[in-house]
Design an enzyme around this catalytic site. Structure first.
Site, PDB file in Angstrom:
ATOM      1  N   HIS A  49       0.992  -1.301   0.106  1.00 54.78           N
ATOM      2  CA  HIS A  49      -0.556   0.585   0.459  1.00 54.78           C
ATOM      3  C   HIS A  49       0.752   1.045   0.266  1.00 54.78           C
ATOM      4  O   HIS A  49       2.250   1.512   0.446  1.00 54.78           O
ATOM      5  CB  HIS A  49      -1.376  -0.196   1.081  1.00 54.78           C
ATOM      6  CG  HIS A  49      -0.531  -0.190   2.587  1.00 54.78           C
ATOM      7  ND1 HIS A  49       0.314  -0.861   3.537  1.00 54.78           N
ATOM      8  CD2 HIS A  49       0.435   1.003   2.918  1.00 54.78           C
ATOM      9  CE1 HIS A  49       0.248  -1.289   4.315  1.00 54.78           C
ATOM     10  NE2 HIS A  49       0.620   0.652   4.440  1.00 54.78           N
TER      11      HIS A  49
HETATM   12  P1  TYD Z   1      -1.676  -3.443   7.414  1.00 58.89           P
HETATM   13  O1  TYD Z   1      -1.345  -1.789   7.402  1.00 58.89           O
HETATM   14  O2  TYD Z   1      -2.314  -4.064   6.492  1.00 58.89           O
HETATM   15  O3  TYD Z   1      -0.500  -3.949   7.838  1.00 58.89           O
HETATM   16  P2  TYD Z   1       0.555  -3.866   6.764  1.00 58.89           P
HETATM   17  O4  TYD Z   1       0.819  -3.154   5.899  1.00 58.89           O
HETATM   18  O5  TYD Z   1       2.462  -4.347   7.587  1.00 58.89           O
HETATM   19  O6  TYD Z   1       0.329  -5.200   6.063  1.00 58.89           O
HETATM   20  O7  TYD Z   1      -2.172  -3.058   8.585  1.00 58.89           O
HETATM   21  C1  TYD Z   1      -3.176  -4.765   9.555  1.00 58.89           C
HETATM   22  C2  TYD Z   1      -4.130  -4.578   9.968  1.00 58.89           C
HETATM   23  O8  TYD Z   1      -3.958  -3.737  11.387  1.00 58.89           O
HETATM   24  C3  TYD Z   1      -5.200  -3.629   9.175  1.00 58.89           C
HETATM   25  O9  TYD Z   1      -6.176  -4.960   9.641  1.00 58.89           O
HETATM   26  C4  TYD Z   1      -4.951  -2.520  10.121  1.00 58.89           C
HETATM   27  C5  TYD Z   1      -4.933  -2.637  11.325  1.00 58.89           C
HETATM   28  N1  TYD Z   1      -4.144  -2.045  12.103  1.00 58.89           N
HETATM   29  C6  TYD Z   1      -4.311  -0.686  12.809  1.00 58.89           C
HETATM   30  O10 TYD Z   1      -5.706  -1.375  13.602  1.00 58.89           O
HETATM   31  N2  TYD Z   1      -3.607   0.096  13.459  1.00 58.89           N
HETATM   32  C7  TYD Z   1      -2.643   0.729  12.664  1.00 58.89           C
HETATM   33  O11 TYD Z   1      -2.222   1.575  13.579  1.00 58.89           O
HETATM   34  C8  TYD Z   1      -1.964  -0.160  11.602  1.00 58.89           C
HETATM   35  C9  TYD Z   1      -0.616  -0.326  11.513  1.00 58.89           C
HETATM   36  C10 TYD Z   1      -2.732  -1.154  11.368  1.00 58.89           C
END
Ligand code: TYD
Length: 133
Positions: A49
């Site tokens: 992302h």
């Molecule tokens: P995500 O940003 O998709 O992780 P990555 O980029 O490492 O693959 O986040 C994973 C999950 O955690 C998603 O359901 C959103 C949640 N999340 C939060 O609730 N708060 C946060 O600060 C972050 C970074 C993620």
């Protein structure tokens, strides 16, 4: 796109090491959020992302992992984070992927904004179209 690392001072003595990070001094933004990624399973690739309006610093405080960063114009792969005194600056509108997590990897992230799902761009083609305006 220039890959920007921030080197943190290691304060240490005979007992061991310590790193202190202060907002607007050691890093260029106010820290609104801190999160860490750990226990990542083998062969997992995450991220995929960009953020419209969020800056981050990623620090591998234990173990190692790799980053791919992509500005939409340039893609840099194989960026290794393997030391707790090195931060990787990730600007807004940069596509990121993380991979090759070691079993002991703890990836600490300092973020300039609170969590906001509407700030995410999770589709690469959409990211490219936003970059191109
Ligand atoms: P995500 O940003 O998709 O992780 P990555 O980029 O490492 O693959 O986040 C994973 C999950 O955690 C998603 O359901 C959103 C949640 N999340 C939060 O609730 N708060 C946060 O600060 C972050 C970074 C993620």
């Amino acid at each position: 796109m220039k890959i920007k690392f921030i080197d943190f001072n290691i304060l240490g003595d005979e007992r061991g090491s310590l790193i202190a990070i202060e907002e607007l001094k050691d890093i260029p933004f106010e820290i609104k959020r801190v999160y860490y990624i750990f226990g990542t399973k083998q062969n997992v690739r995450r991220g995929f992302h960009a953020h419209k309006d969020l800056q981050q610093i990623a620090i591998c405080v234990s173990g190692s992992c790799k980053f791919l960063l992509d500005s939409g114009k340039k893609r840099v792969d194989n960026i290794v984070l393997d030391t707790p005194n090195k931060g990787l600056f990730i600007d807004k509108m940069i596509w990121r992927e993380m991979y090759d997590f070691s079993e002991d990897c703890v990836l600490l992230v300092l973020a300039s904004e609170y969590y906001d799902e509407s700030d995410y761009i999770r589709d690469y083609d959409k990211f490219l179209s936003v970059v191109d305006g």
